[in-house]
Design a protein around this motif. Structure first.
Motif: not given
Lengths: 121, 121
Positions: A108-109, A116-117, A119, A33, A106, A112-113
């Motif tokens: 699904g991470l 989101a990126a 978006t 992160l 991890f 999802a990232l």
């Protein structure tokens, strides 16, 4: 904490020595992160999301405005976090996303990232 | 970039003034990832995952080893990133996760982060 130095063994990305990177089990969430909490590195992640190997040339990555050494620093942070793998072939280096390793560590991470990126801001 | 100063309006968490926080549409991914790329703040995220309001007392958060001002700093980073909301009631402050807002802004991201943060090291 193990560090891999795999010589391209079993890699679909071709032969060549790899720069040091954490083993899959040692990929750390805080480190991941922190690595992605930077606009340039998040841009690089999106570039690498095609799962292709990319050269380290900033021009091919939409980062023409940055010095090559700056881009190299960001690539190193991504590699040391376990997000990317770097293959050395002669004087060239090729970077690729460690999608399978991240999905293993991890689940699904990464998806999802990436969503989101992508978006709109 | 708007900043909300909602006075607890429509909040399920009770009445009270809220400290400044970004509007949902202004929550920025890089800022969120940077905020969570820290071991203390990731620990706080896990504490807040119960969707309850939490006081700012470090003792209730498993952070007894940190100075109160350090914990306050980390809480501020989370709030300014849009991850938490802080309600002021007299001399007390209560923090809660902005789960619905995060799910609206980046669908699936919070769940993936919480799952990853719960993965054994």
């Amino acid at each position: 904490m193990g560090t891999e130095r795999a010589a391209g063994a079993g890699s679909a990305a071709g032969e060549g020595e790899r720069l040091p990177q954490p083993a899959t089990a040692d990929i750390d969430l805080v480190t991941v992160l922190h690595a992605l909490g930077d606009p340039v590195r998040l841009t690089l992640l999106l570039s690498y999301a095609d799962d292709a190997e990319h050269s380290c040339d900033p021009r091919g990555l939409g980062l023409e405005h940055l010095h090559k050494s700056t881009v190299s620093h960001h690539m190193r942070v991504l590699r040391e976090a376990g997000i990317t793998t770097t293959r050395v072939a002669g004087r060239n280096r090729f970077v690729r996303l460690r999608r399978a390793d991240l999905d293993t560590r991890f689940p699904g991470l990464l998806d999802a990232l990436l969503a989101a990126a992508s978006t709109p801001a």
